[in-house]
Design a protein around this motif. Structure first.
Motif, PDB file in Angstrom:
ATOM      1  N   VAL A 250      -6.705  11.370   1.987  1.00 39.37           N
ATOM      2  CA  VAL A 250      -6.726   9.761   2.762  1.00 39.37           C
ATOM      3  C   VAL A 250      -5.264   9.577   3.426  1.00 39.37           C
ATOM      4  O   VAL A 250      -4.315   8.707   4.268  1.00 39.37           O
ATOM      5  CB  VAL A 250      -6.606   8.353   2.162  1.00 39.37           C
ATOM      6  CG1 VAL A 250      -6.419   7.004   1.902  1.00 39.37           C
ATOM      7  CG2 VAL A 250      -8.570   8.102   1.059  1.00 39.37           C
TER       8      VAL A 250
ATOM      9  N   GLU B 182      -4.698  11.447   6.361  1.00 38.61           N
ATOM     10  CA  GLU B 182      -5.281   9.983   7.681  1.00 38.61           C
ATOM     11  C   GLU B 182      -4.504   9.682   8.069  1.00 38.61           C
ATOM     12  O   GLU B 182      -4.215   9.116   9.136  1.00 38.61           O
ATOM     13  CB  GLU B 182      -6.642   9.715   6.884  1.00 38.61           C
ATOM     14  CG  GLU B 182      -7.470  11.346   6.705  1.00 38.61           C
ATOM     15  CD  GLU B 182      -8.619  11.396   7.918  1.00 38.61           C
ATOM     16  OE1 GLU B 182      -8.266  10.628   8.876  1.00 38.61           O
ATOM     17  OE2 GLU B 182      -9.264  12.436   7.774  1.00 38.61           O
TER      18      GLU B 182
ATOM     19  N   SER C 260      -2.240   8.306  11.658  1.00 39.09           N
ATOM     20  CA  SER C 260      -2.604   7.761  12.026  1.00 39.09           C
ATOM     21  C   SER C 260      -1.202   5.876  12.585  1.00 39.09           C
ATOM     22  O   SER C 260      -1.373   5.054  13.181  1.00 39.09           O
ATOM     23  CB  SER C 260      -3.512   6.905  11.951  1.00 39.09           C
ATOM     24  OG  SER C 260      -5.013   7.889  11.740  1.00 39.09           O
TER      25      SER C 260
ATOM     26  N   GLU D  59     -15.405  11.185   1.674  1.00 42.67           N
ATOM     27  CA  GLU D  59     -15.336  10.457   3.095  1.00 42.67           C
ATOM     28  C   GLU D  59     -14.220   9.522   2.670  1.00 42.67           C
ATOM     29  O   GLU D  59     -13.957   8.755   2.853  1.00 42.67           O
ATOM     30  CB  GLU D  59     -16.550   9.459   3.006  1.00 42.67           C
ATOM     31  CG  GLU D  59     -17.165   9.893   4.494  1.00 42.67           C
ATOM     32  CD  GLU D  59     -18.567   9.378   4.759  1.00 42.67           C
ATOM     33  OE1 GLU D  59     -18.626   8.126   5.593  1.00 42.67           O
ATOM     34  OE2 GLU D  59     -19.725   9.393   3.811  1.00 42.67           O
TER      35      GLU D  59
ATOM     36  N   GLY E 116     -12.652  10.146   5.162  1.00 43.48           N
ATOM     37  CA  GLY E 116     -12.381   9.969   7.052  1.00 43.48           C
ATOM     38  C   GLY E 116     -13.117   7.947   7.476  1.00 43.48           C
ATOM     39  O   GLY E 116     -12.058   7.813   7.904  1.00 43.48           O
ATOM     40  N   SER E 117     -13.850   7.802   6.750  1.00 43.55           N
ATOM     41  CA  SER E 117     -13.623   6.521   6.350  1.00 43.55           C
ATOM     42  C   SER E 117     -13.130   5.347   6.015  1.00 43.55           C
ATOM     43  O   SER E 117     -12.870   4.717   6.626  1.00 43.55           O
ATOM     44  CB  SER E 117     -16.327   6.959   6.069  1.00 43.55           C
ATOM     45  OG  SER E 117     -16.887   7.137   6.845  1.00 43.55           O
TER      46      SER E 117
ATOM     47  N   SER F  18     -10.637   5.884   5.644  1.00 42.43           N
ATOM     48  CA  SER F  18      -8.889   5.528   6.017  1.00 42.43           C
ATOM     49  C   SER F  18      -8.887   4.623   7.218  1.00 42.43           C
ATOM     50  O   SER F  18      -8.883   3.890   7.672  1.00 42.43           O
ATOM     51  CB  SER F  18      -8.376   6.929   6.678  1.00 42.43           C
ATOM     52  OG  SER F  18      -8.802   7.894   5.488  1.00 42.43           O
ATOM     53  N   ALA F  19     -10.653   4.982   8.021  1.00 44.31           N
ATOM     54  CA  ALA F  19     -11.014   4.220   9.005  1.00 44.31           C
ATOM     55  C   ALA F  19     -10.592   2.759   8.432  1.00 44.31           C
ATOM     56  O   ALA F  19     -10.634   1.897   9.146  1.00 44.31           O
ATOM     57  CB  ALA F  19     -12.325   4.390   9.628  1.00 44.31           C
TER      58      ALA F  19
ATOM     59  N   THR G 266      -7.271   1.728   8.128  1.00 44.95           N
ATOM     60  CA  THR G 266      -6.437   1.233   9.617  1.00 44.95           C
ATOM     61  C   THR G 266      -6.963   0.484  10.617  1.00 44.95           C
ATOM     62  O   THR G 266      -6.013  -0.382  11.161  1.00 44.95           O
ATOM     63  CB  THR G 266      -6.645   3.263  10.175  1.00 44.95           C
ATOM     64  OG1 THR G 266      -6.344   3.980  10.121  1.00 44.95           O
ATOM     65  CG2 THR G 266      -5.848   2.841  12.212  1.00 44.95           C
TER      66      THR G 266
ATOM     67  N   SER H 214      -6.039   5.465  16.049  1.00 45.80           N
ATOM     68  CA  SER H 214      -6.600   7.232  14.720  1.00 45.80           C
ATOM     69  C   SER H 214      -7.260   8.145  15.357  1.00 45.80           C
ATOM     70  O   SER H 214      -7.677   7.791  17.049  1.00 45.80           O
ATOM     71  CB  SER H 214      -7.060   5.856  14.605  1.00 45.80           C
ATOM     72  OG  SER H 214      -7.801   6.974  13.627  1.00 45.80           O
TER      73      SER H 214
END
Length: 327
Positions: free
Chosen positions: A67, A70, A74, A294, A296-297, A299-300, A303, A326
């Motif tokens: 995380v 990521e 970003s 996961e 990426g999810s 972190s999204a 973000t 991102s």
């Protein structure tokens, strides 16, 4: 000299790929309410908007490595620390000293030292880290610094009866069995194919990547037995439901649909209790260790919170900064 010591250094050597440890740009020393000092890591540029992360039971700062990668990519600065007794944070003097108030005290100490006065940040917690945010609800530091929050794979109460690691039909029977499991004082021993498989069953989704199962096992097995047992006893009797309505900041809830430790109903109850829930993010087929499964999810979500609630605000010693898009 390595910044890692003992078990943590040994654990870090076995973590590879996206799970390999990240090297902080800076470190601070926080001092909690009981006078205990512990290190705080900062990753990324000092001018970037801040995200503060609290890990869960039996984990450490190593848990956040994918995380952190990521988020810093970003354009975010990431602050992490070891919960009391985990990683490089000193253990409490006695098992009775571990309390949810200690969780809140330590988080507030981190916010005091790692953020400038009045600086706003996104603050997130996974599992016991999410409970840390609940325990800190109403504290002035959380009100001052918490622009937005993330509660990830966590619950406020009734953890033992509603867990599904031991799949007994009766909630009362599950409560007794899981209470014993949480407070167990038996050493986990070395990471073996059998222990790795058992831990993956309890903490990950049904089809974890081998490297995810390996990273999970190495991180969890590094937690000292006494610390694991003491905090497990706290979690067994946890009831922070009355605190949740005092989390006034916009809050995202993240959960794995196959979480056996804090199943999906916990996330939905949190969403109903929060004054400003921005949404429940259900990660299909994932278990309890969502930031490892996961990243990426997860972190999204962080973000997105930063973009919605931090962009244009003064961060640290820098004037208004523009976040990078991102990846």
């Amino acid at each position: 000299m390595s910044r890692l010591t003992g078990n943590q250094e040994s654990t870090a050597k076995g973590l590879t790929g996206m799970y390999a440890p990240t090297v902080p740009a800076r470190e601070f020393t926080a001092r909690s309410g009981d006078g205990v000092r512990f290190p705080v890591e900062v990753h990324g540029d000092a001018a970037d908007p801040a995200v503060v992360l609290a890990h869960g039971w039996t984990c450490s700062t190593l848990f956040w490595a994918p995380v952190i990668r990521e988020l810093t990519a970003s354009g975010l600065r990431v602050v992490v620390y070891d919960q009391r007794g985990h990683g490089r944070s000193p253990a409490a003097a006695t098992p009775q000293a571990y309390t949810t108030a200690m969780l809140a005290d330590d988080l507030c100490a981190v916010l005091d030292v790692a953020l400038e006065p009045g600086e706003r940040a996104v603050i997130g917690g996974h599992s016991m880290g999410g409970m840390t945010l609940m325990a800190a609800a109403g504290r002035p530091q959380l009100a001052e610094h918490g622009a937005a929050l993330m509660l990830c794979s966590t619950g406020a109460q009734h953890l033992t009866g509603q867990a599904r690691v031991i799949p007994l039909r009766s909630e009362r029977a599950r409560h007794v069995a899981h209470r014993a499991l949480l407070g167990a004082s038996a050493p986990l021993g070395p990471v073996t194919p059998l222990t790795r498989k058992a831990l993956a069953y309890g903490t990950l989704g049904p089809r974890p990547l081998p490297e995810t199962a390996e990273a999970t096992a190495r991180i969890v097995h590094a937690c000292p037995t006494g610390v694991r047992s003491a905090w497990g006893g706290v979690l067994a009797g946890l009831d922070l439901a009355a605190k949740v309505p005092y989390l006034k900041a916009p809050t995202a809830v993240v959960t794995g649909t196959r979480d056996r430790l804090t199943p999906l109903p916990h996330a939905r109850r949190l969403a109903a209790m929060l004054p400003d829930c921005t949404g429940v993010h259900e990660l299909e087929g994932r278990g309890h260790m969502t930031p490892l499964e996961e990243p990426g999810s997860v972190s999204a979500v962080l973000t997105g919170l930063a973009r919605d609630h931090l962009t244009g605000a003064t961060q640290g010693s820098a004037a208004a900064t523009t976040m990078k898009e991102s990846a």
